[in-house]
Each structure stands twice: as C-alpha cells, then as structure tokens.
Write a protein that holds these residues in place. Sequence first.
Motif, PDB file in Angstrom:
ATOM      1  N   HIS A 166       0.839  -1.203   0.000  1.00 10.67           N
ATOM      2  CA  HIS A 166       0.000   0.000   0.000  1.00 10.67           C
ATOM      3  C   HIS A 166       0.871   1.249   0.000  1.00 10.67           C
ATOM      4  N   GLY A 167       0.514   2.168  -0.868  1.00 10.72           N
ATOM      5  CA  GLY A 167       1.201   3.451  -0.903  1.00 10.72           C
ATOM      6  C   GLY A 167       0.566   4.407   0.094  1.00 10.72           C
ATOM      7  N   THR A 168       1.221   5.493   0.330  1.00 12.75           N
ATOM      8  CA  THR A 168       0.707   6.490   1.274  1.00 12.75           C
ATOM      9  C   THR A 168       0.826   7.908   0.743  1.00 12.75           C
ATOM     10  N   LEU A 171      -6.766   1.878  -1.035  1.00 14.75           N
ATOM     11  CA  LEU A 171      -6.922   1.646  -2.472  1.00 14.75           C
ATOM     12  C   LEU A 171      -5.631   1.898  -3.262  1.00 14.75           C
ATOM     13  N   ASP A 172      -4.596   2.347  -2.591  1.00 12.47           N
ATOM     14  CA  ASP A 172      -3.333   2.681  -3.251  1.00 12.47           C
ATOM     15  C   ASP A 172      -2.392   1.472  -3.225  1.00 12.47           C
ATOM     16  N   PHE A 173      -2.670   0.498  -4.092  1.00 14.57           N
ATOM     17  CA  PHE A 173      -1.874  -0.722  -4.132  1.00 14.57           C
ATOM     18  C   PHE A 173      -0.586  -0.508  -4.903  1.00 14.57           C
ATOM     19  N   ARG A 174       0.489  -1.039  -4.379  1.00 16.11           N
ATOM     20  CA  ARG A 174       1.760  -1.061  -5.093  1.00 16.11           C
ATOM     21  C   ARG A 174       1.888  -2.432  -5.722  1.00 16.11           C
ATOM     22  N   ARG A 175       2.167  -2.460  -6.967  1.00 16.14           N
ATOM     23  CA  ARG A 175       2.210  -3.727  -7.696  1.00 16.14           C
ATOM     24  C   ARG A 175       3.654  -4.195  -7.924  1.00 16.14           C
ATOM     25  N   GLU A 176       4.503  -3.957  -6.952  1.00 17.21           N
ATOM     26  CA  GLU A 176       5.900  -4.365  -7.066  1.00 17.21           C
ATOM     27  C   GLU A 176       6.044  -5.845  -6.714  1.00 17.21           C
ATOM     28  N   ARG A 177       6.874  -6.523  -7.474  1.00 14.53           N
ATOM     29  CA  ARG A 177       7.193  -7.912  -7.159  1.00 14.53           C
ATOM     30  C   ARG A 177       8.567  -7.913  -6.510  1.00 14.53           C
ATOM     31  N   LYS A 178       8.610  -8.308  -5.256  1.00 16.98           N
ATOM     32  CA  LYS A 178       9.880  -8.341  -4.531  1.00 16.98           C
ATOM     33  C   LYS A 178      10.132  -9.759  -4.053  1.00 16.98           C
TER      34      LYS A 178
END
Length: 106
Positions: free
Chosen positions: A13-15, A24-31
């Motif tokens: 989640h972003g801020t 609703l601020d999803f980060r779609r990073e694959r780590k």
Amino acid sequence: MISTHVRVAGNDHGTDKIGTPTRLDFRRERKITVFEADSWVGNGAIIRAGVTIGRGAVIGAGAVVTRSVEPYCIVAGAPATLVRKRFNAADEHTHDAVVFGDHLSG
C-alpha cells in the motif's frame, strides 16, 4: 528453519497519492525475499518483502526485519539490529567447509 507465526510483509500500500485512500493505493511491485541456507527465523518475526536473510543468520523471536541481514549475523528487535556475529571470519570459513563442503565457491 522458519518458526511459527513468521510473516513476510509486502510493500503493498502506498501512502503518497493525493486523492487516493491508502486502502486503495496498491503497489504492484514484485519483490523476492530470500532465506539462504542454514538461517533460522524465530517465532513471530516479521520480514519485509525483498530482503535477504543471509546464510547462517539468526533472526530473534518477534524481530521486525526491514533490511537484508548479512551472513552469520544475529539480529533482534524492532527494527532488527545486529546483536553479534555468530563466528569470526576463520570460524565462518571452517563452518562453511564442514556444513556445505564444496557446494560453496568463492
């Protein structure tokens, strides 16, 4: 070894997006999170996605790991900090030779 109640928490989640609620601020990073050989993660530890737990490292129970942990380090606390190294450099080499044999190079 990974004990009970250990969690790997993503950066999901972003801020900082104006006009978008945090939920609703999803980060779609694959780590990719890496647990190297002979490491041990204690009960209830939280591991941040994308870190590496180095070979032979020990994570204390309840620790919050926000950064990668070097091989053969013991960390604990929130955030996790270095308690001590398991071995000195010579003993680390001997341990690697006994435990891993020729499987480690370099």
